[in-house]
Motif scaffolding. Structure first.
Motif, PDB file in Angstrom:
ATOM      1  N   GLU A   1       0.819  -1.217   0.000  1.00 58.17           N
ATOM      2  CA  GLU A   1       0.000   0.000   0.000  1.00 58.17           C
ATOM      3  C   GLU A   1       0.853   1.267   0.000  1.00 58.17           C
ATOM      4  O   GLU A   1       0.528   2.240  -0.678  1.00 58.17           O
ATOM      5  N   SER A   2       1.959   1.271   0.745  1.00 61.21           N
ATOM      6  CA  SER A   2       2.804   2.470   0.806  1.00 61.21           C
ATOM      7  C   SER A   2       3.402   2.789  -0.559  1.00 61.21           C
ATOM      8  O   SER A   2       3.458   3.952  -0.970  1.00 61.21           O
ATOM      9  N   ALA A   3       3.840   1.758  -1.287  1.00 59.41           N
ATOM     10  CA  ALA A   3       4.384   1.975  -2.629  1.00 59.41           C
ATOM     11  C   ALA A   3       3.272   2.404  -3.582  1.00 59.41           C
ATOM     12  O   ALA A   3       3.472   3.278  -4.427  1.00 59.41           O
ATOM     13  N   TRP A   4       2.103   1.795  -3.448  1.00 60.89           N
ATOM     14  CA  TRP A   4       0.966   2.149  -4.305  1.00 60.89           C
ATOM     15  C   TRP A   4       0.606   3.626  -4.122  1.00 60.89           C
ATOM     16  O   TRP A   4       0.327   4.333  -5.090  1.00 60.89           O
ATOM     17  N   ASN A   5       0.634   4.102  -2.885  1.00 65.10           N
ATOM     18  CA  ASN A   5       0.316   5.508  -2.627  1.00 65.10           C
ATOM     19  C   ASN A   5       1.292   6.437  -3.337  1.00 65.10           C
ATOM     20  O   ASN A   5       0.903   7.504  -3.810  1.00 65.10           O
ATOM     21  N   ASP A   6       2.547   6.029  -3.415  1.00 62.64           N
ATOM     22  CA  ASP A   6       3.536   6.827  -4.153  1.00 62.64           C
ATOM     23  C   ASP A   6       3.205   6.870  -5.638  1.00 62.64           C
ATOM     24  O   ASP A   6       3.273   7.915  -6.279  1.00 62.64           O
ATOM     25  N   TYR A   7       2.832   5.711  -6.194  1.00 67.26           N
ATOM     26  CA  TYR A   7       2.450   5.662  -7.612  1.00 67.26           C
ATOM     27  C   TYR A   7       1.218   6.530  -7.871  1.00 67.26           C
ATOM     28  O   TYR A   7       1.158   7.263  -8.849  1.00 67.26           O
ATOM     29  N   VAL A   8       0.241   6.441  -6.978  1.00 66.84           N
ATOM     30  CA  VAL A   8      -1.007   7.208  -7.155  1.00 66.84           C
ATOM     31  C   VAL A   8      -0.730   8.703  -7.054  1.00 66.84           C
ATOM     32  O   VAL A   8      -1.338   9.501  -7.768  1.00 66.84           O
ATOM     33  N   PHE A   9       0.211   9.092  -6.196  1.00 64.33           N
ATOM     34  CA  PHE A   9       0.547  10.512  -6.090  1.00 64.33           C
ATOM     35  C   PHE A   9       1.090  11.032  -7.418  1.00 64.33           C
ATOM     36  O   PHE A   9       0.751  12.127  -7.846  1.00 64.33           O
ATOM     37  N   GLU A  10       1.901  10.212  -8.068  1.00 70.95           N
ATOM     38  CA  GLU A  10       2.482  10.609  -9.350  1.00 70.95           C
ATOM     39  C   GLU A  10       1.507  10.453 -10.520  1.00 70.95           C
ATOM     40  O   GLU A  10       1.581  11.199 -11.493  1.00 70.95           O
ATOM     41  N   MET A  11       0.609   9.472 -10.418  1.00 69.09           N
ATOM     42  CA  MET A  11      -0.328   9.171 -11.516  1.00 69.09           C
ATOM     43  C   MET A  11      -1.729   8.939 -10.937  1.00 69.09           C
ATOM     44  O   MET A  11      -2.144   7.795 -10.734  1.00 69.09           O
ATOM     45  N   PRO A  12      -2.470  10.009 -10.643  1.00 70.71           N
ATOM     46  CA  PRO A  12      -3.777   9.869  -9.989  1.00 70.71           C
ATOM     47  C   PRO A  12      -4.770   9.000 -10.755  1.00 70.71           C
ATOM     48  O   PRO A  12      -5.677   8.434 -10.156  1.00 70.71           O
ATOM     49  N   GLU A  13      -4.595   8.866 -12.064  1.00 67.23           N
ATOM     50  CA  GLU A  13      -5.530   8.042 -12.832  1.00 67.23           C
ATOM     51  C   GLU A  13      -5.473   6.579 -12.408  1.00 67.23           C
ATOM     52  O   GLU A  13      -6.445   5.836 -12.588  1.00 67.23           O
ATOM     53  N   LEU A  14      -4.355   6.136 -11.807  1.00 68.27           N
ATOM     54  CA  LEU A  14      -4.260   4.764 -11.322  1.00 68.27           C
ATOM     55  C   LEU A  14      -5.318   4.476 -10.263  1.00 68.27           C
ATOM     56  O   LEU A  14      -5.927   3.408 -10.243  1.00 68.27           O
ATOM     57  N   GLU A  15      -5.532   5.434  -9.386  1.00 68.28           N
ATOM     58  CA  GLU A  15      -6.523   5.251  -8.323  1.00 68.28           C
ATOM     59  C   GLU A  15      -7.929   5.104  -8.892  1.00 68.28           C
ATOM     60  O   GLU A  15      -8.718   4.278  -8.425  1.00 68.28           O
ATOM     61  N   LYS A  16      -8.241   5.888  -9.905  1.00 66.82           N
ATOM     62  CA  LYS A  16      -9.562   5.795 -10.531  1.00 66.82           C
ATOM     63  C   LYS A  16      -9.778   4.420 -11.136  1.00 66.82           C
ATOM     64  O   LYS A  16     -10.839   3.821 -10.987  1.00 66.82           O
ATOM     65  N   HIS A  17      -8.758   3.904 -11.801  1.00 68.01           N
ATOM     66  CA  HIS A  17      -8.869   2.576 -12.405  1.00 68.01           C
ATOM     67  C   HIS A  17      -8.957   1.492 -11.329  1.00 68.01           C
ATOM     68  O   HIS A  17      -9.721   0.539 -11.474  1.00 68.01           O
ATOM     69  N   ALA A  18      -8.179   1.632 -10.261  1.00 71.04           N
ATOM     70  CA  ALA A  18      -8.220   0.645  -9.172  1.00 71.04           C
ATOM     71  C   ALA A  18      -9.604   0.627  -8.530  1.00 71.04           C
ATOM     72  O   ALA A  18     -10.167  -0.447  -8.283  1.00 71.04           O
ATOM     73  N   ASN A  19     -10.163   1.790  -8.283  1.00 70.81           N
ATOM     74  CA  ASN A  19     -11.500   1.868  -7.682  1.00 70.81           C
ATOM     75  C   ASN A  19     -12.555   1.267  -8.599  1.00 70.81           C
ATOM     76  O   ASN A  19     -13.485   0.623  -8.141  1.00 70.81           O
ATOM     77  N   ALA A  20     -12.399   1.476  -9.880  1.00 69.49           N
ATOM     78  CA  ALA A  20     -13.373   0.939 -10.842  1.00 69.49           C
ATOM     79  C   ALA A  20     -13.266  -0.583 -10.936  1.00 69.49           C
ATOM     80  O   ALA A  20     -14.259  -1.252 -11.220  1.00 69.49           O
ATOM     81  N   ARG A  21     -12.091  -1.129 -10.701  1.00 63.61           N
ATOM     82  CA  ARG A  21     -11.875  -2.576 -10.854  1.00 63.61           C
ATOM     83  C   ARG A  21     -12.129  -3.368  -9.586  1.00 63.61           C
ATOM     84  O   ARG A  21     -12.260  -4.581  -9.629  1.00 63.61           O
ATOM     85  N   ARG A  22     -12.163  -2.692  -8.440  1.00 60.97           N
ATOM     86  CA  ARG A  22     -12.388  -3.408  -7.182  1.00 60.97           C
ATOM     87  C   ARG A  22     -13.827  -3.908  -7.130  1.00 60.97           C
ATOM     88  O   ARG A  22     -14.747  -3.235  -7.588  1.00 60.97           O
ATOM     89  N   PRO A  23     -14.014  -5.063  -6.510  1.00 59.67           N
ATOM     90  CA  PRO A  23     -15.396  -5.549  -6.335  1.00 59.67           C
ATOM     91  C   PRO A  23     -16.198  -4.562  -5.502  1.00 59.67           C
ATOM     92  O   PRO A  23     -15.670  -3.942  -4.574  1.00 59.67           O
TER      93      PRO A  23
END
Length: 73
Positions: free
Chosen positions: A47-69
């Protein structure tokens, strides 16, 4: 007359964090971003590494939220 400008990543992140971006659909991911998303959803990225990626590329979070059950908490 029209004025055109580009928004830097830092400004884009600020706008995103304030909830002022009104993108309805997430932007398409690059193959590398898609691989990051797949690895995160498979539990291979902490999760800590993912948060770093999301900070740099916010669109990742949108895709992750859309793909989660929907029923996942």
């Amino acid at each position: 007359m029209s004025v055109h400008f580009t928004v830097s990543g830092l400004t884009r992140n600020l706008i995103h964090s304030l909830g002022l971006d009104h993108d309805r659909a997430p932007r398409h991911l690059t193959p590398e971003q898609n691989l990051l998303l797949e690895c995160y959803l498979a539990g291979q990225i902490p999760e800590s590494a993912w948060n770093d990626y999301v900070f740099e590329m916010p669109e990742l979070e949108k895709h992750a939220n859309a793909r989660r059950p929907r029923n996942a908490a």
